[in-house]
Design a protein around this motif. Structure first.
Motif, PDB file in Angstrom:
ATOM      1  N   GLU A  36      11.539 -10.376  -9.510  1.00 58.52           N
ATOM      2  CA  GLU A  36      10.235  -9.740  -9.309  1.00 58.52           C
ATOM      3  C   GLU A  36      10.381  -8.287  -8.898  1.00 58.52           C
ATOM      4  OE1 GLU A  36       7.653 -13.636  -7.769  1.00 58.52           O
ATOM      5  OE2 GLU A  36       8.839 -12.443  -6.358  1.00 58.52           O
ATOM      6  N   ALA A  37      11.371  -8.001  -8.049  1.00 57.85           N
ATOM      7  CA  ALA A  37      11.584  -6.626  -7.584  1.00 57.85           C
ATOM      8  C   ALA A  37      11.971  -5.705  -8.734  1.00 57.85           C
ATOM      9  CB  ALA A  37      12.655  -6.605  -6.499  1.00 57.85           C
ATOM     10  N   VAL A  38      12.874  -6.153  -9.585  1.00 58.88           N
ATOM     11  CA  VAL A  38      13.307  -5.328 -10.718  1.00 58.88           C
ATOM     12  C   VAL A  38      12.154  -5.113 -11.691  1.00 58.88           C
ATOM     13  CG1 VAL A  38      14.837  -5.226 -12.724  1.00 58.88           C
ATOM     14  CG2 VAL A  38      15.737  -5.959 -10.512  1.00 58.88           C
ATOM     15  N   GLU A  39      11.400  -6.169 -11.975  1.00 57.40           N
ATOM     16  CA  GLU A  39      10.254  -6.034 -12.881  1.00 57.40           C
ATOM     17  C   GLU A  39       9.220  -5.065 -12.324  1.00 57.40           C
ATOM     18  OE1 GLU A  39       8.810  -9.988 -13.471  1.00 57.40           O
ATOM     19  OE2 GLU A  39      10.345 -10.490 -14.971  1.00 57.40           O
ATOM     20  N   GLU A  40       8.967  -5.161 -11.021  1.00 61.58           N
ATOM     21  CA  GLU A  40       7.988  -4.260 -10.394  1.00 61.58           C
ATOM     22  C   GLU A  40       8.497  -2.831 -10.378  1.00 61.58           C
ATOM     23  OE1 GLU A  40       4.264  -3.405  -8.618  1.00 61.58           O
ATOM     24  OE2 GLU A  40       5.040  -5.089  -9.795  1.00 61.58           O
ATOM     25  N   ALA A  41       9.793  -2.659 -10.105  1.00 56.12           N
ATOM     26  CA  ALA A  41      10.386  -1.318 -10.079  1.00 56.12           C
ATOM     27  C   ALA A  41      10.297  -0.649 -11.452  1.00 56.12           C
ATOM     28  CB  ALA A  41      11.835  -1.402  -9.616  1.00 56.12           C
ATOM     29  N   ASN A  42      10.435  -1.437 -12.488  1.00 55.88           N
ATOM     30  CA  ASN A  42      10.379  -0.886 -13.845  1.00 55.88           C
ATOM     31  C   ASN A  42       8.966  -0.519 -14.278  1.00 55.88           C
ATOM     32  OD1 ASN A  42      13.117  -0.770 -14.758  1.00 55.88           O
ATOM     33  ND2 ASN A  42      13.154  -3.006 -14.851  1.00 55.88           N
ATOM     34  N   ARG A  43       7.959  -0.907 -13.511  1.00 59.38           N
ATOM     35  CA  ARG A  43       6.587  -0.492 -13.792  1.00 59.38           C
ATOM     36  C   ARG A  43       6.333   0.928 -13.325  1.00 59.38           C
ATOM     37  NH1 ARG A  43       2.712  -2.818 -10.751  1.00 59.38           N
ATOM     38  NH2 ARG A  43       1.168  -1.906 -12.147  1.00 59.38           N
ATOM     39  N   CYS A  44       7.150   1.414 -12.398  1.00 59.15           N
ATOM     40  CA  CYS A  44       6.931   2.741 -11.810  1.00 59.15           C
ATOM     41  C   CYS A  44       7.100   3.833 -12.858  1.00 59.15           C
ATOM     42  CB  CYS A  44       7.910   2.958 -10.655  1.00 59.15           C
ATOM     43  SG  CYS A  44       7.661   4.516  -9.773  1.00 59.15           S
ATOM     44  N   LEU A  45       6.242   4.840 -12.805  1.00 58.49           N
ATOM     45  CA  LEU A  45       6.302   5.974 -13.739  1.00 58.49           C
ATOM     46  C   LEU A  45       7.227   7.077 -13.246  1.00 58.49           C
ATOM     47  CD1 LEU A  45       2.490   6.251 -14.612  1.00 58.49           C
ATOM     48  CD2 LEU A  45       4.274   4.970 -15.821  1.00 58.49           C
ATOM     49  N   TYR A  46       7.746   6.951 -12.027  1.00 60.38           N
ATOM     50  CA  TYR A  46       8.653   7.945 -11.431  1.00 60.38           C
ATOM     51  C   TYR A  46       8.059   9.360 -11.542  1.00 60.38           C
ATOM     52  CZ  TYR A  46      11.625   3.885 -12.310  1.00 60.38           C
ATOM     53  OH  TYR A  46      12.127   2.607 -12.382  1.00 60.38           O
ATOM     54  N   CYS A  47       6.832   9.479 -11.080  1.00 60.61           N
ATOM     55  CA  CYS A  47       6.099  10.749 -11.194  1.00 60.61           C
ATOM     56  C   CYS A  47       6.880  11.906 -10.579  1.00 60.61           C
ATOM     57  CB  CYS A  47       4.748  10.646 -10.494  1.00 60.61           C
ATOM     58  SG  CYS A  47       3.714   9.297 -11.095  1.00 60.61           S
ATOM     59  N   TYR A  48       6.884  13.030 -11.274  1.00 57.72           N
ATOM     60  CA  TYR A  48       7.591  14.211 -10.778  1.00 57.72           C
ATOM     61  C   TYR A  48       6.935  14.747  -9.509  1.00 57.72           C
ATOM     62  CZ  TYR A  48       9.239  19.022 -10.477  1.00 57.72           C
ATOM     63  OH  TYR A  48       9.769  20.213 -10.018  1.00 57.72           O
ATOM     64  N   ASP A  49       5.611  14.816  -9.512  1.00 57.02           N
ATOM     65  CA  ASP A  49       4.855  15.304  -8.351  1.00 57.02           C
ATOM     66  C   ASP A  49       4.159  14.125  -7.677  1.00 57.02           C
ATOM     67  OD1 ASP A  49       3.198  14.819 -10.454  1.00 57.02           O
ATOM     68  OD2 ASP A  49       1.870  16.531 -10.109  1.00 57.02           O
ATOM     69  N   ALA A  50       4.933  13.104  -7.399  1.00 53.34           N
ATOM     70  CA  ALA A  50       4.413  11.808  -6.963  1.00 53.34           C
ATOM     71  C   ALA A  50       3.433  11.896  -5.798  1.00 53.34           C
ATOM     72  CB  ALA A  50       5.582  10.903  -6.584  1.00 53.34           C
ATOM     73  N   PRO A  51       2.178  11.505  -6.005  1.00 54.54           N
ATOM     74  CA  PRO A  51       1.197  11.520  -4.903  1.00 54.54           C
ATOM     75  C   PRO A  51       1.530  10.511  -3.813  1.00 54.54           C
ATOM     76  CG  PRO A  51       0.258  10.500  -6.866  1.00 54.54           C
ATOM     77  CD  PRO A  51       1.558  11.099  -7.281  1.00 54.54           C
ATOM     78  N   CYS A  52       2.308   9.472  -4.159  1.00 57.89           N
ATOM     79  CA  CYS A  52       2.672   8.477  -3.141  1.00 57.89           C
ATOM     80  C   CYS A  52       3.534   9.096  -2.050  1.00 57.89           C
ATOM     81  CB  CYS A  52       3.398   7.295  -3.783  1.00 57.89           C
ATOM     82  SG  CYS A  52       4.857   7.721  -4.751  1.00 57.89           S
ATOM     83  N   ILE A  53       4.382  10.071  -2.418  1.00 61.06           N
ATOM     84  CA  ILE A  53       5.216  10.751  -1.419  1.00 61.06           C
ATOM     85  C   ILE A  53       4.331  11.533  -0.456  1.00 61.06           C
ATOM     86  CG2 ILE A  53       7.025  12.476  -1.017  1.00 61.06           C
ATOM     87  CD1 ILE A  53       8.193  11.789  -3.731  1.00 61.06           C
ATOM     88  N   GLN A  54       3.343  12.228  -1.017  1.00 60.40           N
ATOM     89  CA  GLN A  54       2.436  13.019  -0.188  1.00 60.40           C
ATOM     90  C   GLN A  54       1.630  12.131   0.753  1.00 60.40           C
ATOM     91  OE1 GLN A  54       2.707  16.328  -0.368  1.00 60.40           O
ATOM     92  NE2 GLN A  54       4.268  15.965  -1.935  1.00 60.40           N
ATOM     93  N   ALA A  55       1.362  10.900   0.327  1.00 62.47           N
ATOM     94  CA  ALA A  55       0.553   9.997   1.139  1.00 62.47           C
ATOM     95  C   ALA A  55       1.360   9.291   2.219  1.00 62.47           C
ATOM     96  CB  ALA A  55      -0.122   8.958   0.246  1.00 62.47           C
ATOM     97  N   PHE A  65      13.666   5.810  -4.509  1.00 67.21           N
ATOM     98  CA  PHE A  65      14.151   4.523  -4.005  1.00 67.21           C
ATOM     99  C   PHE A  65      13.786   3.385  -4.957  1.00 67.21           C
ATOM    100  CE2 PHE A  65      10.149   3.320  -1.552  1.00 67.21           C
ATOM    101  CZ  PHE A  65      10.116   1.971  -1.872  1.00 67.21           C
ATOM    102  N   ILE A  66      12.659   3.526  -5.651  1.00 66.83           N
ATOM    103  CA  ILE A  66      12.279   2.492  -6.611  1.00 66.83           C
ATOM    104  C   ILE A  66      13.202   2.524  -7.831  1.00 66.83           C
ATOM    105  CG2 ILE A  66      10.458   1.741  -8.203  1.00 66.83           C
ATOM    106  CD1 ILE A  66       8.406   2.529  -6.113  1.00 66.83           C
ATOM    107  N   LYS A  67      13.540   3.718  -8.292  1.00 67.78           N
ATOM    108  CA  LYS A  67      14.443   3.836  -9.450  1.00 67.78           C
ATOM    109  C   LYS A  67      15.810   3.246  -9.133  1.00 67.78           C
ATOM    110  CE  LYS A  67      15.474   7.108 -13.137  1.00 67.78           C
ATOM    111  NZ  LYS A  67      15.252   8.499 -13.624  1.00 67.78           N
ATOM    112  N   LYS A  68      16.251   3.396  -7.895  1.00 65.01           N
ATOM    113  CA  LYS A  68      17.547   2.827  -7.496  1.00 65.01           C
ATOM    114  C   LYS A  68      17.501   1.300  -7.470  1.00 65.01           C
ATOM    115  CE  LYS A  68      18.988   6.958  -5.028  1.00 65.01           C
ATOM    116  NZ  LYS A  68      19.034   7.685  -3.754  1.00 65.01           N
TER     117      LYS A  68
END
Length: 460
Positions: A36-55, A65-68
């Motif tokens: 489940e973790a790998v499948e969920e990680a592969n859904r991530c778009l790995y945004c360059y200007d990721a708003p999740c980091i800002q939040a 960390f998700i790409k890893k």
């Protein structure tokens, strides 16, 4: 659990009951499987200007960390998380992610957000179960720092300072470090083993942690100021204040913090089986007190709050969790007195209905009692959860400027009125100043350490 033969059927029944209670306090959410973790990680778009980091208050590089995780580099993933947030394993369980990182995820506009909190838990749990040591102490710089309080803010500050090469000692009043994460958040959301691992990560950087050491009792503030080059004050808050109503001294009236702490320390009790429990307050601690009561077997649990649902301070996911547990909420209801019997035990609580009046100084409408609306609820236990008092005596021992127990700091550097002392976490939190979250305390501890180090480098 061993049972003596002479205890007979009664002893066996009691022990089995306690075992059942212990099961109730096992972690409620099992986490993601590897697949489940790998499948969920592969859904991530790995945004360059990721708003999740800002939040994220600690600025975790979430796409990294998700790409890893997706590539199988779990140690690298855990290290990325913990580098930014020294209590990242705890935060993966207790952060209001739907309001922070997951709330900012770009996939909210198309499908559903990445389960960032669960992925963070997956990576840090892997590191925890594999006894990974993620960081090393820096080259000693000859300077010492005393950290008062071993909670999220204190641990974060100590971890960063040790990486910079400081000789760090944490002074913790409780028997174990970890603060709120160790004692104040229910086990079925945050097991102590998670907090203990984070504490151990700090210890392995040669940080000395002196537990059962209270400033003013076991060591003086003056002694600490003379012993260390710098002090970081991260003592959090104190106990739940009195309700200031009749009956508070009756048997069965509890401080919510101490109530939750008892369950986390293994002091489970069958005294609540089938009983009526009333919790006063509507913050996260009140929710914890209520859901603990349910798991101790209470027959009916009510939360009383003098305002409405819109004004409650508990996170939405906490509120939903409590409702799923069957907790009943009584809005616009305030306690007037606690009723007891001749033996001095709680039997009920007299309440009065409230209505919202004119706004007060804080902008919120003040609750006022409705004349003649008194009524009585049956209660075998009352749990007080109306906030926490301040460590004003501790602050004054260090001679620091404060406002009603809120240490006044430079909001950029966290330096106090004494340039040798920095402060962070709940002890600097006041109305209108940020939000008291574990993740915020962790970030403040980290920032205080960085600014302390910058000051030393600048002076030298």
């Amino acid at each position: 659990m061993l049972i003596k033969a002479e205890e007979g059927e009664a002893g066996l029944s009691n022990s089995l009951s306690l075992l059942n209670l212990e099961k109730n306090f096992l972690e409620a959410h099992g986490g993601l499987s590897s697949r489940e973790a790998v499948e969920e990680a592969n859904r991530c778009l790995y945004c360059y200007d990721a708003p999740c980091i800002q939040a994220c208050p600690t600025g975790i590089d979430i796409p990294s960390f998700i790409k890893k995780i997706a590539s199988g580099n779990l140690k690298g993933s855990a290290k990325t998380i913990m580098l930014s947030n020294p209590v990242g394993a705890s935060c993966s369980r207790v952060c209001p992610t739907e309001e922070l990182c997951e709330g900012a995820c770009v996939l909210n506009h198309s499908t559903k957000p990445i389960m960032i909190g669960d992925l963070q838990r997956y990576a840090t749990d892997w590191a925890r179960h594999n006894d990974e040591v993620l960081f090393e102490a820096g080259e000693p710089n000859g300077k010492t720092v005393g950290v008062i309080g071993g909670g999220p803010a204190g641990l974060s500050a100590a971890r960063e300072l040790a990486r910079f090469g400081y000789d760090v000692t944490i002074y913790e009043a409780e028997g174990e470090a970890g603060g709120l994460n160790t004692y104040g958040i229910v086990s079925f959301r945050l097991p102590q083993s998670v907090s203990f691992w984070e504490v151990d990560q700090v210890k392995k950087l040669n940080v000395e942690i002196k537990t059962n050491t209270r400033v003013g009792r076991d060591v003086s503030a003056e002694e600490l100021i003379n012993r260390h080059d710098f002090i970081i004050l991260a003592a959090g808050m104190a106990h739940v204040p009195d309700l200031r109503i009749d009956g508070e001294d009756l048997e069965g009236v509890h401080d919510a913090i101490e109530f939750v702490k008892a369950t986390k320390s293994g002091e489970l009790s069958k005294d609540y089986l089938g009983k009526n429990v009333v919790v006063i307050g509507a913050g996260n601690t009140a929710i914890d007190g209520a859901t603990c009561s349910v798991r101790l077997g209470a027959g009916n649990v009510k939360i009383l709050y003098r305002r409405t649902q819109e004004e409650m301070t508990a996170y939405d996911f906490e509120y939903e969790f409590a409702k799923q547990d069957g907790v009943e909420f009584r809005w616009l209801t305030s306690p007037k007195r606690i009723i007891g019997n001749e033996e001095g035990k709680v039997t009920g609580i007299e309440c009065v209905r409230m209505e919202l009046g004119e706004p007060g100084d804080d902008g919120r409408r003040k609750p006022v009692p409705v004349p003649g609306s008194e009524f009585i609820l049956p209660a075998d236990a009352v749990i007080k959860a109306i906030g926490q008092t301040r460590h004003q005596s501790l602050i004054e021992q260090f001679g620091l400027e404060h406002k009603d127990g809120v240490v006044q700091v430079n909001r950029k550097t966290f330096q106090t009125s004494n340039p040798k002392i920095f402060a962070c976490g709940d002890i600097v939190f006041g109305k209108g100043v940020g939000e008291a979250m574990v993740v915020t305390a962790a970030e403040q501890g980290k920032q205080a350490a960085h600014h302390l180090n910058h000051l030393l480098v600048k002076v030298n």
